[in-house]
Design a protein around this motif. Sequence first.
Motif, PDB file in Angstrom:
ATOM      1  N   CYS A  10       0.866  -1.172   0.000  1.00  0.00           N
ATOM      2  CA  CYS A  10       0.000   0.000   0.000  1.00  0.00           C
ATOM      3  C   CYS A  10       0.906   1.226   0.000  1.00  0.00           C
ATOM      4  O   CYS A  10       2.082   1.131   0.374  1.00  0.00           O
ATOM      5  CB  CYS A  10      -0.905  -0.019   1.221  1.00  0.00           C
ATOM      6  N   VAL A  11       0.405   2.357  -0.382  1.00  0.00           N
ATOM      7  CA  VAL A  11       1.248   3.545  -0.540  1.00  0.00           C
ATOM      8  C   VAL A  11       2.085   3.826   0.711  1.00  0.00           C
ATOM      9  O   VAL A  11       3.305   3.855   0.658  1.00  0.00           O
ATOM     10  CB  VAL A  11       0.410   4.789  -0.921  1.00  0.00           C
ATOM     11  N   ALA A  37       4.867  -3.485   2.808  1.00  0.00           N
ATOM     12  CA  ALA A  37       5.731  -2.351   2.487  1.00  0.00           C
ATOM     13  C   ALA A  37       4.932  -1.353   1.668  1.00  0.00           C
ATOM     14  O   ALA A  37       3.807  -1.625   1.254  1.00  0.00           O
ATOM     15  CB  ALA A  37       6.958  -2.824   1.695  1.00  0.00           C
ATOM     16  N   GLY A  38       5.542  -0.192   1.453  1.00  0.00           N
ATOM     17  CA  GLY A  38       4.894   0.850   0.666  1.00  0.00           C
ATOM     18  C   GLY A  38       5.894   1.638  -0.149  1.00  0.00           C
ATOM     19  O   GLY A  38       7.105   1.452  -0.030  1.00  0.00           O
ATOM     20  N   LYS A  68       7.539   0.210   6.226  1.00  0.00           N
ATOM     21  CA  LYS A  68       8.742  -0.124   5.464  1.00  0.00           C
ATOM     22  C   LYS A  68       8.572   0.247   3.993  1.00  0.00           C
ATOM     23  O   LYS A  68       7.470   0.272   3.475  1.00  0.00           O
ATOM     24  CB  LYS A  68       9.023  -1.633   5.548  1.00  0.00           C
ATOM     25  N   LEU A  69       9.700   0.469   3.338  1.00  0.00           N
ATOM     26  CA  LEU A  69       9.710   0.720   1.898  1.00  0.00           C
ATOM     27  C   LEU A  69       9.846  -0.594   1.136  1.00  0.00           C
ATOM     28  O   LEU A  69      10.343  -1.589   1.670  1.00  0.00           O
ATOM     29  CB  LEU A  69      10.871   1.646   1.530  1.00  0.00           C
ATOM     30  N   LEU A  70       9.431  -0.581  -0.137  1.00  0.00           N
ATOM     31  CA  LEU A  70       9.523  -1.773  -0.980  1.00  0.00           C
ATOM     32  C   LEU A  70      10.936  -2.345  -1.020  1.00  0.00           C
ATOM     33  O   LEU A  70      11.119  -3.561  -1.049  1.00  0.00           O
ATOM     34  CB  LEU A  70       9.061  -1.452  -2.402  1.00  0.00           C
ATOM     35  N   ILE A  78       4.464 -13.662  -4.148  1.00  0.00           N
ATOM     36  CA  ILE A  78       3.097 -13.175  -4.358  1.00  0.00           C
ATOM     37  C   ILE A  78       3.010 -11.731  -3.874  1.00  0.00           C
ATOM     38  O   ILE A  78       3.467 -11.416  -2.773  1.00  0.00           O
ATOM     39  CB  ILE A  78       2.082 -14.054  -3.601  1.00  0.00           C
ATOM     40  N   VAL A  79       2.434 -10.872  -4.710  1.00  0.00           N
ATOM     41  CA  VAL A  79       2.208  -9.474  -4.349  1.00  0.00           C
ATOM     42  C   VAL A  79       0.710  -9.231  -4.287  1.00  0.00           C
ATOM     43  O   VAL A  79      -0.019  -9.561  -5.217  1.00  0.00           O
ATOM     44  CB  VAL A  79       2.855  -8.516  -5.374  1.00  0.00           C
ATOM     45  N   VAL A  80       0.269  -8.659  -3.166  1.00  0.00           N
ATOM     46  CA  VAL A  80      -1.130  -8.271  -2.999  1.00  0.00           C
ATOM     47  C   VAL A  80      -1.160  -6.767  -2.758  1.00  0.00           C
ATOM     48  O   VAL A  80      -0.604  -6.286  -1.767  1.00  0.00           O
ATOM     49  CB  VAL A  80      -1.792  -9.010  -1.813  1.00  0.00           C
ATOM     50  N   THR A  81      -1.782  -6.035  -3.685  1.00  0.00           N
ATOM     51  CA  THR A  81      -1.950  -4.601  -3.474  1.00  0.00           C
ATOM     52  C   THR A  81      -3.317  -4.384  -2.829  1.00  0.00           C
ATOM     53  O   THR A  81      -4.254  -5.154  -3.026  1.00  0.00           O
ATOM     54  CB  THR A  81      -1.828  -3.829  -4.806  1.00  0.00           C
TER      55      THR A  81
END
Length: 137
Positions: A10-11, A37-38, A68-70, A78-81
């Motif tokens: 998330c942002v 992370a964001g 945290k940052l990306l 797996i990425v879940v936005t």
Amino acid sequence: MSKPNVAFICVHNSCRSQIAEALGKLLASHVFESYSAGTETKPRINPDAVRLVKQRYGVDMEATQHSKLLAELPPVDIVVTMGCNVQCPFLPCQYREDWGLPDPTGCSDEVFLQVINEIEKKILSLRDRIAAGELTQ
């Protein structure tokens, strides 16, 4: 076989993605590793999210998590936005999905709890799909 790494993105990495990380650890740690992370960070996790997750699940996100940052993520499978209505940067992965969740920041506890309930349902579904081998090889 090792467990897949799941990143909830998330942002600001201060509310929905933090809730998803906490519930992933609580409800699905036997199936996948949870991270969040964001693209930006906040000095602290949303206090309403912290309070409500602690009340409902007994998990103190402030004790075990931080914004945290990306770039701080390990390699992920797996990425879940969360549904931030912004273009998420590319993060290499085997599978990606968007949960389309509204940001409850600044809303009533009732709205927050609706979002938390939806995250719980989605975590359980994700857990079951991963366990069934539907999302990763």
